[in-house]
Every structure is written in C-alpha cells, then in structure tokens.
Design an enzyme around this catalytic site. Structure first.
Site, PDB file in Angstrom:
ATOM      1  N   SER A  44       0.865  -1.049  -0.061  1.00  0.00           N
ATOM      2  CA  SER A  44       0.066  -0.113   0.182  1.00  0.00           C
ATOM      3  C   SER A  44       0.936   1.416   0.008  1.00  0.00           C
ATOM      4  O   SER A  44       1.713   1.520   0.779  1.00  0.00           O
ATOM      5  CB  SER A  44      -0.956   0.109   1.247  1.00  0.00           C
ATOM      6  N   HIS A  76      -5.811  -3.408  -3.203  1.00  0.00           N
ATOM      7  CA  HIS A  76      -4.843  -4.321  -3.652  1.00  0.00           C
ATOM      8  C   HIS A  76      -4.925  -5.036  -5.007  1.00  0.00           C
ATOM      9  O   HIS A  76      -5.687  -5.675  -5.004  1.00  0.00           O
ATOM     10  CB  HIS A  76      -4.645  -5.479  -2.417  1.00  0.00           C
ATOM     11  N   ARG A  97      -0.342  -9.347  -3.265  1.00  0.00           N
ATOM     12  CA  ARG A  97       0.215  -9.787  -2.103  1.00  0.00           C
ATOM     13  C   ARG A  97      -0.852 -10.836  -1.381  1.00  0.00           C
ATOM     14  O   ARG A  97      -1.939 -10.279  -1.291  1.00  0.00           O
ATOM     15  CB  ARG A  97       0.625  -8.736  -1.228  1.00  0.00           C
ATOM     16  N   THR A  98      -0.624 -12.024  -1.163  1.00  0.00           N
ATOM     17  CA  THR A  98      -1.437 -12.644  -0.192  1.00  0.00           C
ATOM     18  C   THR A  98      -1.037 -12.542   1.322  1.00  0.00           C
ATOM     19  O   THR A  98       0.257 -12.849   1.476  1.00  0.00           O
ATOM     20  CB  THR A  98      -1.400 -14.226  -0.451  1.00  0.00           C
ATOM     21  N   HIS A  99      -1.917 -11.873   2.176  1.00  0.00           N
ATOM     22  CA  HIS A  99      -1.223 -11.777   3.566  1.00  0.00           C
ATOM     23  C   HIS A  99      -1.495 -12.885   4.401  1.00  0.00           C
ATOM     24  O   HIS A  99      -2.457 -13.714   4.457  1.00  0.00           O
ATOM     25  CB  HIS A  99      -2.076 -10.653   4.038  1.00  0.00           C
ATOM     26  N   GLU A 198      -1.968  -3.331  16.320  1.00  0.00           N
ATOM     27  CA  GLU A 198      -1.467  -3.663  17.915  1.00  0.00           C
ATOM     28  C   GLU A 198      -2.327  -2.970  18.810  1.00  0.00           C
ATOM     29  O   GLU A 198      -2.815  -1.756  18.378  1.00  0.00           O
ATOM     30  CB  GLU A 198       0.074  -3.441  17.767  1.00  0.00           C
ATOM     31  N   SER A 217       3.332  -8.045   6.873  1.00  0.00           N
ATOM     32  CA  SER A 217       3.753  -8.583   5.855  1.00  0.00           C
ATOM     33  C   SER A 217       5.169  -8.706   6.026  1.00  0.00           C
ATOM     34  O   SER A 217       5.747  -8.497   7.001  1.00  0.00           O
ATOM     35  CB  SER A 217       3.440  -7.925   4.730  1.00  0.00           C
ATOM     36  N   ASN A 240       1.338   5.849   9.278  1.00  0.00           N
ATOM     37  CA  ASN A 240       0.925   6.000  10.671  1.00  0.00           C
ATOM     38  C   ASN A 240       1.557   5.910  11.653  1.00  0.00           C
ATOM     39  O   ASN A 240       2.701   4.931  11.398  1.00  0.00           O
ATOM     40  CB  ASN A 240      -0.404   5.291  11.070  1.00  0.00           C
TER      41      ASN A 240
HETATM   42  I1  8IG Z   1      -0.439   0.725   6.716  1.00  0.00           I
HETATM   43  O1  8IG Z   1       0.117   0.448  12.664  1.00  0.00           O
HETATM   44  C1  8IG Z   1      -0.108  -0.221   8.461  1.00  0.00           C
HETATM   45  N1  8IG Z   1       0.004  -1.586   8.448  1.00  0.00           N
HETATM   46  N2  8IG Z   1       0.728  -3.978  12.100  1.00  0.00           N
HETATM   47  N3  8IG Z   1       0.259  -1.859  12.547  1.00  0.00           N
HETATM   48  C2  8IG Z   1       0.559  -2.961  11.627  1.00  0.00           C
HETATM   49  N4  8IG Z   1       0.150  -2.909  10.205  1.00  0.00           N
HETATM   50  C3  8IG Z   1       0.152  -1.880   9.640  1.00  0.00           C
HETATM   51  C4  8IG Z   1       0.141  -0.704  10.580  1.00  0.00           C
HETATM   52  C5  8IG Z   1       0.186  -0.671  11.946  1.00  0.00           C
HETATM   53  N5  8IG Z   1      -0.139   0.294   9.763  1.00  0.00           N
END
Ligand code: 8IG
Length: 277
Positions: A44, A76, A97-99, A198, A217, A240
């Site tokens: 992303s 995606h 992508r496969t998560h 989290e 990922s 972020n």
């Molecule tokens: I974009 O703050 C993105 N992907 N684990 N934590 C996790 N994955 C993310 C985050 C995040 N921001």
C-alpha cells in the site's frame, strides 16, 4: 470470498517449488519474457512505482497464474506486470500480495516470491505500508528495512531447513538506495499476524525488543526470498504512527489516505532506486 477453483498449494502433498516453477513457465509464456531479473512486491502506497520504472510489456491478472489467489482487499491490485527497465533489464511487478492474516497458510503468502525466484529474479524488492514507532517519522515517510522480527510464530520453511538470515535485507542495496536519497532512515520491521492493529502495549513490546516499524507482511516473504537465493531490498512507507505512539486511534481510512498522498513521491523515489540496482 468464495473460491471456485482449488489452489494446488493447499494440498500438503504438492511441492510448492514445483508450483512456483509452473507459475514461472506460465508467466514467461504470457509475457513473452523468458527471464525476469528483478521482482518487486508493491504494497500500500507504492503502486504507482509500476508506471514509472519502465515500459509495461504485459499485465496479467494474477489469478490466471497457478498458485495465486484472488485479491482479498479492495485497493490491492491483483496483477502481475512485466516491465522493461531503461537499462534493458526486465522487472516482474507483483501487485497481488497474499497476507498471512487471510488464513490460507504461509505457502500462499510466499508463492509470489518463489515464483519470482523461479522466473530468474536475483533481486527482490519488498515494499509495504506500516506503522512507525519512532516519533519523528511523520506519516508519509519512507524507511529502509534493516532487519526484521517475525512475530507470526510461523515460517515459510518446511521441515529441517536451516537457513541463515544474517544481512537478510542487503546492506549493499540499502547503500544503493541512499545514493538516490541520502536522508533515508532505516529500522527493524516487526511482523505481527494482524489483521487487527496492535494494542499500545504490544507496540511498547515491539519497541522494547528492538522493533521500529510494525506491519503485517514482508518478514515471511523475505525468509522465502533468502531461501530462493535473492538479494533483498525492503522498504516501508510509514502511513501512521503505531498505536499509542500517535495519540488518536488508528483508522484504516487515514492509513489509506496517507498512503495515497505519499504515493507519487515515494513511487518516484523507488523508480530511481530500481534503476540504480
Ligand atoms: I499501513 O500500525 C499499516 N499497517 N501491524 N500496524 C500493523 N500494520 C500496519 C500498521 C500498523 N499500519
């Protein structure tokens, strides 16, 4: 999502490397490109790089290639693109992508990486959008991945396959990236299972054990890329600050918006880096 066709990777008796070889043969047939030198997984915020690195030779819906799944997430793009770089090399761009959090198992997660290796790629560029733990990383900051902590409690390696992960994210390639942008910072990527973000306590744990970036990922993919003998460049777009580091709750929409806003700049940066690899 309802899947109508069986994925051979879901059969434990199947050799995942054989499926990757078949996928590479299909890609060569559909693109007319016998060998791809470099592969990129665009996460992303990084998608626009595909339009900037060279001339697109072919675009394939990923699900037409054996072992690939339909995309689980809007935004995606589920395509594989063959691109001829200005230096004459061929890049395979994986927009599918496969998560791990999709729950289809780690074989499907790393299939694109194994396919890239089977297609001839010796360099694997792994990109993602992620949360930042260092407070001075404003949303939109690109960061080089220097190492990772894999908190999924899983591995793409099966059986007694002992593989060294020293210098997993190539120091040489990080230095090449810094010839393009000397201000690029780096950090340790911590892969959580997701798909929840989290808790602030988990972010503090990640920080305490040496993590700087949190995401869902890349770590498992990097392990598979090392197994495939590829040199790896990893880059995160911090969209972020991680939970509790930023004062407001995380919103998926804000994450998407930050990615969109940074996309032109970081995509141009990645295109320049790829040209220098
Ligand atoms: I974009 O703050 C993105 N992907 N684990 N934590 C996790 N994955 C993310 C985050 C995040 N921001």
């Amino acid at each position: 999502m309802l899947e109508t066709t069986q994925n051979p990777l879901d059969d434990r008796a199947t050799d995942p490397f054989e499926v990757a070889r078949q996928a590479a043969v299909q890609i060569a047939a559909k693109t007319g490109v016998e060998k791809h030198d470099i592969a990129l997984t665009l996460g992303s915020g990084w998608g626009k790089a595909a339009d900037l690195i060279g001339e697109t030779v072919a675009t394939i819906p990923a699900h037409e290639i054996v072992g690939f799944s339909k995309p689980a997430l809007e935004g995606h793009v589920g395509t594989l693109r063959s691109i001829r770089l200005q230096n004459g090399k061929h890049a395979l761009v994986i927009g599918a992508r496969t998560h791990y959090y999709e729950g289809h198992g780690v074989r499907r997660v790393v299939h694109s990486v194994r396919t890239a290796a089977a297609a001839g790629a010796t360099t694997m560029v792994l990109t993602n959008g992620a949360g930042g733990i260092k407070e001075h990383w404003k949303p939109g900051t690109p960061v080089l991945i220097s190492d990772h902590i894999n908190l999924t409690a899983d591995s793409p390696l099966e059986g007694a396959t002992f593989i060294d992960l020293t210098d997993l994210y190539s120091k040489r390639l990080r230095e090449v990236a810094r010839t393009i942008d000397p201000t690029l910072d780096e950090g340790v990527y911590t892969q959580f299972r997701g798909p929840h973000y989290e808790t602030p306590a988990e972010v503090q744990m990640a920080k305490a054990i040496g993590g700087h970036i949190v995401g869902m990922s890349t770590a498992l993919e990097a392990i598979a890329a090392r197994q495939g003998g590829m040199e790896i460049l990893g880059m995160s777009l911090v969209t972020n600050l991680a939970a509790g580091i930023q004062k407001t709750p995380l919103s998926h929409q804000e994450v998407i918006d930050a990615g969109r806003e940074a996309e032109p700049v970081i995509s141009a940066l990645l295109a320049q880096i790829v040209e220098a690899l």
